[in-house]
Design a protein around this motif. Structure first.
Motif, mmCIF file in Angstrom:
data_model
loop_
_atom_site.group_PDB
_atom_site.id
_atom_site.type_symbol
_atom_site.label_atom_id
_atom_site.label_comp_id
_atom_site.label_asym_id
_atom_site.label_seq_id
_atom_site.Cartn_x
_atom_site.Cartn_y
_atom_site.Cartn_z
ATOM 1 N N ILE A 119 0.816 -1.218 0.000
ATOM 2 C CA ILE A 119 0.000 0.000 0.000
ATOM 3 C C ILE A 119 0.848 1.267 0.000
ATOM 4 C CG2 ILE A 119 -1.994 -1.113 1.086
ATOM 5 C CD1 ILE A 119 -1.181 0.302 3.708
ATOM 6 N N ASP A 120 2.145 1.147 0.276
ATOM 7 C CA ASP A 120 3.006 2.327 0.294
ATOM 8 C C ASP A 120 3.766 2.521 -1.020
ATOM 9 O OD1 ASP A 120 2.159 2.928 2.846
ATOM 10 O OD2 ASP A 120 3.917 2.092 3.837
ATOM 11 N N CYS A 121 4.463 1.502 -1.482
ATOM 12 C CA CYS A 121 5.307 1.667 -2.676
ATOM 13 C C CYS A 121 4.664 1.119 -3.950
ATOM 14 C CB CYS A 121 6.673 1.019 -2.458
ATOM 15 S SG CYS A 121 6.654 -0.793 -2.412
ATOM 16 N N GLY A 122 3.608 0.319 -3.824
ATOM 17 C CA GLY A 122 2.924 -0.220 -4.989
ATOM 18 C C GLY A 122 3.594 -1.433 -5.610
ATOM 19 N N GLU A 123 4.699 -1.874 -5.019
ATOM 20 C CA GLU A 123 5.390 -3.070 -5.519
ATOM 21 C C GLU A 123 4.711 -4.318 -4.959
ATOM 22 O OE1 GLU A 123 8.000 -3.142 -7.711
ATOM 23 O OE2 GLU A 123 7.676 -0.980 -7.890
#
Length: 119
Positions: free
Chosen positions: A86-90
């Motif tokens: 949810i933070d970096c999208g990886e």
């Protein structure tokens, strides 16, 4: 990173369901009637009873949070967002998801989140 396979998602969904059953079973155990509590005889008994009650309430809060996190993970599965940080999208590594099926962050972002969160 290789995306989760359909069989991975089935296995993870089964793991989430087992976690839910366990948490709900533990919540049901907290609902023991007060009449079954030991009789209080002195201040030490009273303190011990209070300590046990506090522990049970803390454990119940953890179980409720677990049930909530499972519902959120299942929602992410249904929308196709499961396994995405949810933070970096990886993508969240498969091993991390199998170890912690409710994970919403990759390990690096989770570490950063915990480092910058007030305790």
């Amino acid at each position: 990173m290789k995306p989760l396979s359909p069989s991975d998602l089935v296995s993870l969904a089964e793991q989430l369901e087992a976690m839910r059953r366990k948490a709900l079973d533990e919540l049901r155990e907290v609902d023991v009637p007060a009449s079954l509590a030991p009789e209080v005889h002195d201040r030490a008994d009273e303190a011990e009873t209070e300590r046990v009650d506090d522990m049970r309430l803390a454990e119940a809060a953890i179980d409720r949070a677990t049930v909530r996190d499972i519902a959120l993970a299942e929602h992410r599965m249904s929308t196709g967002d499961y396994g995405v940080c949810i933070d970096c999208g990886e993508g969240i590594p498969r091993a991390r998801l199998f170890a912690q099926p409710t994970a919403v962050r990759c390990a690096a972002c989770q570490t950063a989140f915990e480092t910058h969160s007030p305790h």
